[in-house]
Every structure is written in C-alpha cells, then in structure tokens.
Design a protein around this motif. Sequence first.
Motif, PDB file in Angstrom:
ATOM      1  N   ARG A   1      -3.699  17.561 -12.063  1.00 58.84           N
ATOM      2  CA  ARG A   1      -2.777  16.538 -12.579  1.00 58.84           C
ATOM      3  C   ARG A   1      -3.232  15.147 -12.147  1.00 58.84           C
ATOM      4  O   ARG A   1      -3.219  14.215 -12.946  1.00 58.84           O
ATOM      5  N   LEU A   2      -3.629  15.010 -10.885  1.00 64.71           N
ATOM      6  CA  LEU A   2      -4.107  13.708 -10.417  1.00 64.71           C
ATOM      7  C   LEU A   2      -5.349  13.282 -11.194  1.00 64.71           C
ATOM      8  O   LEU A   2      -5.462  12.115 -11.596  1.00 64.71           O
TER       9      LEU A   2
ATOM     10  N   LEU B   1       2.610  11.099  -9.277  1.00 59.09           N
ATOM     11  CA  LEU B   1       1.706  11.686 -10.268  1.00 59.09           C
ATOM     12  C   LEU B   1       1.337  13.144  -9.965  1.00 59.09           C
ATOM     13  O   LEU B   1       0.854  13.842 -10.846  1.00 59.09           O
ATOM     14  N   ILE B   2       1.569  13.584  -8.740  1.00 56.71           N
ATOM     15  CA  ILE B   2       1.202  14.959  -8.355  1.00 56.71           C
ATOM     16  C   ILE B   2       1.931  15.978  -9.215  1.00 56.71           C
ATOM     17  O   ILE B   2       1.345  16.955  -9.659  1.00 56.71           O
ATOM     18  N   GLY B   3       3.213  15.763  -9.457  1.00 52.88           N
ATOM     19  CA  GLY B   3       3.951  16.565 -10.427  1.00 52.88           C
ATOM     20  C   GLY B   3       4.252  18.010 -10.076  1.00 52.88           C
ATOM     21  O   GLY B   3       4.620  18.766 -10.957  1.00 52.88           O
ATOM     22  N   VAL B   4       4.065  18.414  -8.827  1.00 51.05           N
ATOM     23  CA  VAL B   4       4.477  19.758  -8.409  1.00 51.05           C
ATOM     24  C   VAL B   4       5.390  19.613  -7.189  1.00 51.05           C
ATOM     25  O   VAL B   4       5.326  18.612  -6.464  1.00 51.05           O
TER      26      VAL B   4
ATOM     27  N   VAL C   1       0.837  -1.200   0.000  1.00 57.44           N
ATOM     28  CA  VAL C   1       0.000   0.000   0.000  1.00 57.44           C
ATOM     29  C   VAL C   1       0.878   1.259   0.000  1.00 57.44           C
ATOM     30  O   VAL C   1       0.541   2.242  -0.657  1.00 57.44           O
ATOM     31  N   GLU C   2       1.997   1.218   0.698  1.00 58.00           N
ATOM     32  CA  GLU C   2       2.916   2.364   0.649  1.00 58.00           C
ATOM     33  C   GLU C   2       3.441   2.585  -0.768  1.00 58.00           C
ATOM     34  O   GLU C   2       3.606   3.733  -1.199  1.00 58.00           O
ATOM     35  N   LYS C   3       3.670   1.514  -1.512  1.00 56.03           N
ATOM     36  CA  LYS C   3       4.109   1.647  -2.910  1.00 56.03           C
ATOM     37  C   LYS C   3       3.004   2.289  -3.760  1.00 56.03           C
ATOM     38  O   LYS C   3       3.281   3.100  -4.641  1.00 56.03           O
ATOM     39  N   VAL C   4       1.761   1.928  -3.488  1.00 58.21           N
ATOM     40  CA  VAL C   4       0.637   2.546  -4.203  1.00 58.21           C
ATOM     41  C   VAL C   4       0.614   4.041  -3.897  1.00 58.21           C
ATOM     42  O   VAL C   4       0.462   4.869  -4.797  1.00 58.21           O
ATOM     43  N   SER C   5       0.777   4.393  -2.628  1.00 56.24           N
ATOM     44  CA  SER C   5       0.810   5.807  -2.236  1.00 56.24           C
ATOM     45  C   SER C   5       1.959   6.543  -2.917  1.00 56.24           C
ATOM     46  O   SER C   5       1.788   7.676  -3.380  1.00 56.24           O
ATOM     47  N   SER C   6       3.117   5.908  -3.006  1.00 60.11           N
ATOM     48  CA  SER C   6       4.271   6.524  -3.685  1.00 60.11           C
ATOM     49  C   SER C   6       3.967   6.788  -5.150  1.00 60.11           C
ATOM     50  O   SER C   6       4.374   7.816  -5.697  1.00 60.11           O
ATOM     51  N   GLY C   7       3.257   5.869  -5.770  1.00 63.43           N
ATOM     52  CA  GLY C   7       2.861   6.065  -7.162  1.00 63.43           C
ATOM     53  C   GLY C   7       1.945   7.269  -7.324  1.00 63.43           C
ATOM     54  O   GLY C   7       2.075   8.031  -8.282  1.00 63.43           O
ATOM     55  N   ILE C   8       1.035   7.453  -6.379  1.00 64.37           N
ATOM     56  CA  ILE C   8       0.147   8.619  -6.411  1.00 64.37           C
ATOM     57  C   ILE C   8       0.970   9.889  -6.204  1.00 64.37           C
ATOM     58  O   ILE C   8       0.794  10.878  -6.915  1.00 64.37           O
ATOM     59  N   TYR C   9       1.886   9.861  -5.255  1.00 70.65           N
ATOM     60  CA  TYR C   9       2.756  11.015  -5.000  1.00 70.65           C
ATOM     61  C   TYR C   9       3.506  11.413  -6.280  1.00 70.65           C
ATOM     62  O   TYR C   9       3.584  12.591  -6.619  1.00 70.65           O
TER      63      TYR C   9
ATOM     64  N   GLU D   1      -0.147  26.185  -6.322  1.00 66.73           N
ATOM     65  CA  GLU D   1       0.051  24.930  -7.058  1.00 66.73           C
ATOM     66  C   GLU D   1      -0.862  23.797  -6.581  1.00 66.73           C
ATOM     67  O   GLU D   1      -0.841  22.713  -7.156  1.00 66.73           O
ATOM     68  N   LEU D   2      -1.649  24.044  -5.559  1.00 67.38           N
ATOM     69  CA  LEU D   2      -2.526  23.003  -5.040  1.00 67.38           C
ATOM     70  C   LEU D   2      -3.555  22.569  -6.089  1.00 67.38           C
ATOM     71  O   LEU D   2      -3.767  21.374  -6.301  1.00 67.38           O
ATOM     72  N   GLY D   3      -4.168  23.534  -6.758  1.00 63.84           N
ATOM     73  CA  GLY D   3      -5.135  23.215  -7.816  1.00 63.84           C
ATOM     74  C   GLY D   3      -4.488  22.489  -8.981  1.00 63.84           C
ATOM     75  O   GLY D   3      -5.075  21.578  -9.560  1.00 63.84           O
ATOM     76  N   ILE D   4      -3.251  22.869  -9.312  1.00 67.64           N
ATOM     77  CA  ILE D   4      -2.509  22.201 -10.382  1.00 67.64           C
ATOM     78  C   ILE D   4      -2.282  20.746 -10.011  1.00 67.64           C
ATOM     79  O   ILE D   4      -2.465  19.844 -10.833  1.00 67.64           O
ATOM     80  N   ALA D   5      -1.903  20.501  -8.752  1.00 64.58           N
ATOM     81  CA  ALA D   5      -1.663  19.128  -8.281  1.00 64.58           C
ATOM     82  C   ALA D   5      -2.932  18.284  -8.412  1.00 64.58           C
ATOM     83  O   ALA D   5      -2.888  17.147  -8.901  1.00 64.58           O
ATOM     84  N   MET D   6      -4.071  18.844  -8.016  1.00 65.20           N
ATOM     85  CA  MET D   6      -5.331  18.096  -8.086  1.00 65.20           C
ATOM     86  C   MET D   6      -5.728  17.828  -9.538  1.00 65.20           C
ATOM     87  O   MET D   6      -6.175  16.721  -9.866  1.00 65.20           O
TER      88      MET D   6
END
Length: 176
Positions: free
Chosen positions: A105-106, A57-60, A47-55, A98-103
């Motif tokens: 991007r996700l 993708l944030i891209g900021v 599950v931590e690896k899944v979270s890292s993958g999401i991180y 950049e918060l809106g940009i991060a969302m």
Amino acid sequence: MKTKLSALVLAVPFALTTLAGCSMTDNNSDEITSAGTSTSRDASDAVEKVSSGIYDLIGVKGKASDGRPTVMECPNKDRKTYFRILHPWSFYPASASELGIAMERLKAELPKNGWKIVEYGPDTSKNKNISLTADNDKKKAGAHIVQMLKNDPPKLSVNVVSGCYKVPDGQEIERF
C-alpha cells in the motif's frame, strides 16, 4: 536489548545517509535541501505531521510506536544555526500476514501523495528485508521504511527526516 540497540545504531546512519541523497538535495549536489527557517519545536511538529500522513497511508489495522522526533546536525553546516529533524517510529500490524499488504500500500499510495520512490527492494541484510526510500520535495522530507517480517513481532521500521532548517535570527536550536 543489546542486539536491538546495536541494530538501531547501525540502521539509523544507513537510513540517514540514504535519505540525505536523491531529491532531498538541491541541484544534484551533496548538500541536503533547505527546509526553510523554523524553531526546532515547530520543525519537529511538521515532521510528526509528515509521519502521520505516512501512517494514514498504511491502510491496515495495527499500532504505531511512540517514537519521538530528535534534532540532528546538518552535514557541513554551522551546528548553531542549522538542524534537521529525525522521527523514527515503527508500525506493528494486527496480523503478521498484513505486513506485506501495508508495504505494498505504501509503495502504491506514497507516489499518489507527492512522494517519489527513489529505491525499493530487498536490502543487504541476511533477512533480505524489503526497503523503501522516498522523498517529498514539497514537504522537504524523506522517508526510509523497512519491512521487518522476521522481527519478533513483525513490523515496519520508519525513519522520516527533514531537510536542513535554519533557526530564526536571535534564537537558539533546542536539542531534544
């Protein structure tokens, strides 16, 4: 501190209820999908690896909190045999702008990486936070992400939860 803890206590059950639905279930039933057989430590690492993958993708630019996974029960299952993993964490962008940009991007990148967005839009809070719920059938995981623009500091609140694991025969679930 009391207010933040109360908000977390209220938010986690909502997120878990949301994540337990949709494609995280088998055959359109209310039962949470099986994630296979695993020890709780190995499932936590997955599950931590899944979270890292999401991180990724944030891209900021920004920082993630040091949230640790925890073991939870699977509804309507033997608590000595079945469990889920919840990994709550937060992302703090280098700049609030950049918060809106991060969302965004996700919202764009999660589907390109095996996730199905099952809900997106403002939540029912007075702040009308943007909320995204997504499931990944291959990874047997769901994610609930909330853009908290009016938080101090602004952040993305992320909860990643697994499907139900069965502990291997002869072993016990380690709770943490």
